[in-house]
Design a protein around this motif. Structure first.
Motif, PDB file in Angstrom:
ATOM      1  N   MET A   1       0.812  -1.115  -0.068  1.00  0.00           N
ATOM      2  CA  MET A   1       0.005  -0.072  -0.023  1.00  0.00           C
ATOM      3  C   MET A   1       0.831   1.391   0.011  1.00  0.00           C
ATOM      4  O   MET A   1       2.250   1.188   0.012  1.00  0.00           O
ATOM      5  CB  MET A   1      -0.748  -0.114   1.292  1.00  0.00           C
ATOM      6  N   ILE A   2       0.300   2.172   0.008  1.00  0.00           N
ATOM      7  CA  ILE A   2       1.145   3.636  -0.159  1.00  0.00           C
ATOM      8  C   ILE A   2       2.198   3.809   0.847  1.00  0.00           C
ATOM      9  O   ILE A   2       3.138   4.344   0.597  1.00  0.00           O
ATOM     10  CB  ILE A   2       0.117   4.869  -0.288  1.00  0.00           C
ATOM     11  N   GLN A   3       1.933   3.489   2.150  1.00  0.00           N
ATOM     12  CA  GLN A   3       2.868   3.626   3.110  1.00  0.00           C
ATOM     13  C   GLN A   3       3.907   2.480   3.229  1.00  0.00           C
ATOM     14  O   GLN A   3       4.593   2.775   4.188  1.00  0.00           O
ATOM     15  CB  GLN A   3       1.894   3.624   4.497  1.00  0.00           C
ATOM     16  N   ASP A   4       3.634   1.353   2.482  1.00  0.00           N
ATOM     17  CA  ASP A   4       4.725   0.451   2.590  1.00  0.00           C
ATOM     18  C   ASP A   4       5.999   0.912   1.918  1.00  0.00           C
ATOM     19  O   ASP A   4       6.155   0.321   0.637  1.00  0.00           O
ATOM     20  CB  ASP A   4       4.084  -0.938   1.950  1.00  0.00           C
ATOM     21  N   ILE A   5       6.895   1.409   2.499  1.00  0.00           N
ATOM     22  CA  ILE A   5       8.029   2.122   1.847  1.00  0.00           C
ATOM     23  C   ILE A   5       9.454   1.535   2.446  1.00  0.00           C
ATOM     24  O   ILE A   5      10.287   2.093   2.452  1.00  0.00           O
ATOM     25  CB  ILE A   5       8.174   3.646   1.893  1.00  0.00           C
ATOM     26  N   ALA A   6       9.319   0.612   3.244  1.00  0.00           N
ATOM     27  CA  ALA A   6      10.350   0.076   4.165  1.00  0.00           C
ATOM     28  C   ALA A   6      11.564  -0.411   3.141  1.00  0.00           C
ATOM     29  O   ALA A   6      11.245  -0.807   1.849  1.00  0.00           O
ATOM     30  CB  ALA A   6      10.019  -1.116   4.994  1.00  0.00           C
ATOM     31  N   PRO A   7      12.869  -0.066   3.313  1.00  0.00           N
ATOM     32  CA  PRO A   7      13.325   0.070   4.684  1.00  0.00           C
ATOM     33  C   PRO A   7      13.025   1.691   5.293  1.00  0.00           C
ATOM     34  O   PRO A   7      13.717   2.311   5.947  1.00  0.00           O
ATOM     35  CB  PRO A   7      14.810  -0.235   4.653  1.00  0.00           C
ATOM     36  N   MET A   8      12.676   2.652   4.193  1.00  0.00           N
ATOM     37  CA  MET A   8      12.510   3.850   4.435  1.00  0.00           C
ATOM     38  C   MET A   8      11.394   4.315   5.526  1.00  0.00           C
ATOM     39  O   MET A   8      10.469   3.361   5.463  1.00  0.00           O
ATOM     40  CB  MET A   8      12.214   4.969   2.915  1.00  0.00           C
ATOM     41  N   GLN A   9      11.439   5.274   6.163  1.00  0.00           N
ATOM     42  CA  GLN A   9      10.481   5.654   7.096  1.00  0.00           C
ATOM     43  C   GLN A   9       9.964   7.280   6.726  1.00  0.00           C
ATOM     44  O   GLN A   9      10.783   8.103   6.732  1.00  0.00           O
ATOM     45  CB  GLN A   9      10.700   5.391   8.355  1.00  0.00           C
ATOM     46  N   LEU A  10       8.885   7.382   7.146  1.00  0.00           N
ATOM     47  CA  LEU A  10       7.960   8.711   7.105  1.00  0.00           C
ATOM     48  C   LEU A  10       8.263   9.164   8.536  1.00  0.00           C
ATOM     49  O   LEU A  10       7.666   8.707   9.544  1.00  0.00           O
ATOM     50  CB  LEU A  10       6.592   8.650   6.724  1.00  0.00           C
ATOM     51  N   ASP A  11       8.795  10.275   8.812  1.00  0.00           N
ATOM     52  CA  ASP A  11       9.013  10.944  10.052  1.00  0.00           C
ATOM     53  C   ASP A  11       7.962  12.154  10.047  1.00  0.00           C
ATOM     54  O   ASP A  11       8.516  13.040   9.506  1.00  0.00           O
ATOM     55  CB  ASP A  11      10.407  11.393  10.232  1.00  0.00           C
ATOM     56  N   ASN A  12       7.084  12.148  10.696  1.00  0.00           N
ATOM     57  CA  ASN A  12       6.031  13.126  10.388  1.00  0.00           C
ATOM     58  C   ASN A  12       6.093  14.166  11.755  1.00  0.00           C
ATOM     59  O   ASN A  12       5.103  14.959  11.917  1.00  0.00           O
ATOM     60  CB  ASN A  12       4.679  12.815  10.133  1.00  0.00           C
ATOM     61  N   SER A  13       6.830  13.911  12.546  1.00  0.00           N
ATOM     62  CA  SER A  13       7.001  14.720  13.744  1.00  0.00           C
ATOM     63  C   SER A  13       7.582  16.097  13.383  1.00  0.00           C
ATOM     64  O   SER A  13       8.167  16.474  12.611  1.00  0.00           O
ATOM     65  CB  SER A  13       8.228  14.219  14.849  1.00  0.00           C
ATOM     66  N   TYR A  14       6.879  17.246  13.997  1.00  0.00           N
ATOM     67  CA  TYR A  14       7.148  18.634  13.864  1.00  0.00           C
ATOM     68  C   TYR A  14       8.483  19.097  14.127  1.00  0.00           C
ATOM     69  O   TYR A  14       8.823  18.935  15.249  1.00  0.00           O
ATOM     70  CB  TYR A  14       5.819  19.263  14.379  1.00  0.00           C
ATOM     71  N   LYS A  15       9.286  19.670  13.468  1.00  0.00           N
ATOM     72  CA  LYS A  15      10.497  20.257  13.755  1.00  0.00           C
ATOM     73  C   LYS A  15      10.485  21.827  13.250  1.00  0.00           C
ATOM     74  O   LYS A  15      10.048  22.025  12.143  1.00  0.00           O
ATOM     75  CB  LYS A  15      11.344  19.551  13.378  1.00  0.00           C
ATOM     76  N   LYS A  16      11.199  22.613  13.852  1.00  0.00           N
ATOM     77  CA  LYS A  16      11.265  23.952  13.316  1.00  0.00           C
ATOM     78  C   LYS A  16      12.664  23.976  12.628  1.00  0.00           C
ATOM     79  O   LYS A  16      13.767  23.973  13.205  1.00  0.00           O
ATOM     80  CB  LYS A  16      11.339  24.913  14.370  1.00  0.00           C
ATOM     81  N   LYS A  17      12.543  23.823  11.083  1.00  0.00           N
ATOM     82  CA  LYS A  17      13.749  23.814  10.566  1.00  0.00           C
ATOM     83  C   LYS A  17      13.483  24.787   9.351  1.00  0.00           C
ATOM     84  O   LYS A  17      12.489  25.401   8.885  1.00  0.00           O
ATOM     85  CB  LYS A  17      13.905  22.412   9.675  1.00  0.00           C
ATOM     86  N   VAL A  18      14.737  25.061   8.592  1.00  0.00           N
ATOM     87  CA  VAL A  18      14.621  25.933   7.333  1.00  0.00           C
ATOM     88  C   VAL A  18      15.399  24.949   6.426  1.00  0.00           C
ATOM     89  O   VAL A  18      16.074  24.098   6.539  1.00  0.00           O
ATOM     90  CB  VAL A  18      15.668  27.265   7.619  1.00  0.00           C
ATOM     91  N   PRO A  19      15.121  25.338   5.150  1.00  0.00           N
ATOM     92  CA  PRO A  19      15.522  24.236   3.923  1.00  0.00           C
ATOM     93  C   PRO A  19      16.935  24.597   3.637  1.00  0.00           C
ATOM     94  O   PRO A  19      17.540  25.516   3.734  1.00  0.00           O
ATOM     95  CB  PRO A  19      14.471  24.639   2.829  1.00  0.00           C
ATOM     96  N   HIS A  20      17.500  23.243   3.171  1.00  0.00           N
ATOM     97  CA  HIS A  20      18.767  23.508   2.724  1.00  0.00           C
ATOM     98  C   HIS A  20      18.896  23.208   1.424  1.00  0.00           C
ATOM     99  O   HIS A  20      17.671  23.015   0.632  1.00  0.00           O
ATOM    100  CB  HIS A  20      19.938  22.526   3.293  1.00  0.00           C
ATOM    101  N   ALA A  21      20.032  23.292   0.550  1.00  0.00           N
ATOM    102  CA  ALA A  21      20.033  23.218  -0.870  1.00  0.00           C
ATOM    103  C   ALA A  21      19.140  22.163  -1.421  1.00  0.00           C
ATOM    104  O   ALA A  21      18.585  22.077  -2.438  1.00  0.00           O
ATOM    105  CB  ALA A  21      21.340  23.300  -1.614  1.00  0.00           C
ATOM    106  N   GLY A  22      19.216  20.721  -0.883  1.00  0.00           N
ATOM    107  CA  GLY A  22      18.580  19.714  -1.583  1.00  0.00           C
ATOM    108  C   GLY A  22      17.371  19.389  -0.765  1.00  0.00           C
ATOM    109  O   GLY A  22      16.306  18.308  -1.456  1.00  0.00           O
ATOM    110  N   SER A  23      16.706  20.209  -0.089  1.00  0.00           N
ATOM    111  CA  SER A  23      15.095  20.035   0.551  1.00  0.00           C
ATOM    112  C   SER A  23      14.241  20.037  -0.797  1.00  0.00           C
ATOM    113  O   SER A  23      14.546  20.762  -1.628  1.00  0.00           O
ATOM    114  CB  SER A  23      15.006  20.891   1.310  1.00  0.00           C
ATOM    115  N   ARG A  24      13.291  19.213  -0.460  1.00  0.00           N
ATOM    116  CA  ARG A  24      12.403  19.329  -1.773  1.00  0.00           C
ATOM    117  C   ARG A  24      11.194  20.165  -1.296  1.00  0.00           C
ATOM    118  O   ARG A  24      10.683  20.299  -0.112  1.00  0.00           O
ATOM    119  CB  ARG A  24      11.793  17.662  -1.644  1.00  0.00           C
ATOM    120  N   MET A  25      10.642  20.724  -2.213  1.00  0.00           N
ATOM    121  CA  MET A  25       9.569  21.919  -2.173  1.00  0.00           C
ATOM    122  C   MET A  25       8.554  21.487  -2.968  1.00  0.00           C
ATOM    123  O   MET A  25       8.360  20.995  -3.858  1.00  0.00           O
ATOM    124  CB  MET A  25      10.134  23.148  -2.936  1.00  0.00           C
ATOM    125  N   PHE A  26       7.121  21.650  -1.896  1.00  0.00           N
ATOM    126  CA  PHE A  26       5.845  21.379  -2.551  1.00  0.00           C
ATOM    127  C   PHE A  26       5.191  22.708  -2.583  1.00  0.00           C
ATOM    128  O   PHE A  26       5.200  23.466  -1.893  1.00  0.00           O
ATOM    129  CB  PHE A  26       5.320  20.539  -1.534  1.00  0.00           C
TER     130      PHE A  26
END
Length: 282
Positions: free
Chosen positions: A1-26
């Protein structure tokens, strides 16, 4: 299913971050998302977005909100205008993202859309009307005036595999973009258990009573801000199907031999169809 992406994991915890050069933009439009697809799904990097704004448009980069990470990739939300032209990137319908690859980026698009809709639809306090601000410590919007707290909306809904011997009840939606076979589905209402939702939705959509309701599995479905709860149940009494034509265009019993193959391997609906087919083969 859509969430079955192992060994990768979704980390949805909120963090106060700024983007770096390789960050992906939506960036999103009306049920659309800005991306490039040439056999592999790509999102703008912050480096590309920064260069376009500063060197082409001569302006500062629009604000960016950190969303989540998947594996090593961090994703941010920004405002990308409808006329933005960067390389081969363009706006695609969210529906058209479903069959794209790799799957972890399809999950990223669906989850980012879920959060975008929440931010878009919750700019002002529903209690006093003041402008909401983002919490510094968690994924929550708060009113600085009355302290009202607004968390991301997650709507529980059921997916129902109604079975009768070697057959499963398969449906098609009325007036929807999605034209393939589906199962009966519906939202849980106030004061209702998920099992009561199963009984009600089956009766409302096809006029059938069911028994032996059994939980199967759940799935996050960011395309519609849902948490899907999968259930199997059995036909309780031999009755004719009475179709709710506002909801469905087709409802029919399909022998397990004739259940179509799951090409996308994305949705709980089609995994449940495949599971039923495999169980009956044994």
């Amino acid at each position: 299913m859509i969430q079955d992406i192992a060994p990768m994991q979704l980390d949805n915890s909120y963090k106060k971050k700024v983007p770096h050069a390789g960050s992906r933009m939506f960036g999103f439009g009306e049920r659309t998302v800005y991306l490039e697809y040439n056999g592999e799904l790509q999102f703008l990097t912050y480096e590309q977005w920064k260069d376009y704004n500063e060197n082409i448009l001569g302006r500062e980069v629009p604000s960016c909100i950190y969303l989540f990470s998947i594996g090593e990739e961090e994703y941010f939300l920004t405002e990308i205008g409808a006329d933005t032209k960067i390389g081969e990137f363009r706006f695609y319908k969210m529906f058209d993202v479903r069959p794209m690859q790799p799957k972890e980026r399809v999950l990223a698009a669906a989850t980012a859309w879920h959060l975008f809709v929440w931010y878009r639809d919750n700019q002002f306090c529903g209690r006093c009307g003041k402008k909401l601000v983002h919490s510094e410590t968690q994924r929550m919007l708060q009113c600085p005036c009355c302290t009202n707290m607004v968390f991301p909306k997650i709507a529980p809904a059921v997916i129902v595999g109604v079975t009768h011997g070697d057959k499963i009840l398969m449906t098609k939606y009325a007036g929807r973009e999605y034209k393939r076979y589906a199962l009966i589905a519906g939202f849980t209402e106030i004061g209702e258990t998920a099992e009561e939702t199963v009984k009600r939705e089956v009766m409302e959509e096809v006029g059938l009573a069911v028994k032996n309701i059994r939980y199967y599995k759940s799935q996050p479905w960011g395309f519609d801000s849902n948490l899907l709860l999968g259930y199997f149940c059995e036909l309780a009494e031999e009755e004719e199907i009475h179709l709710d034509e506002e909801e469905l265009s087709v409802a029919e019993w399909v022998d397990y031999h004739d259940v179509p193959e799951d090409r996308e391997k994305l949705s709980l609906t089609h995994e449940m169809m495949t599971y039923f087919k495999e169980q009956r083969r044994r």
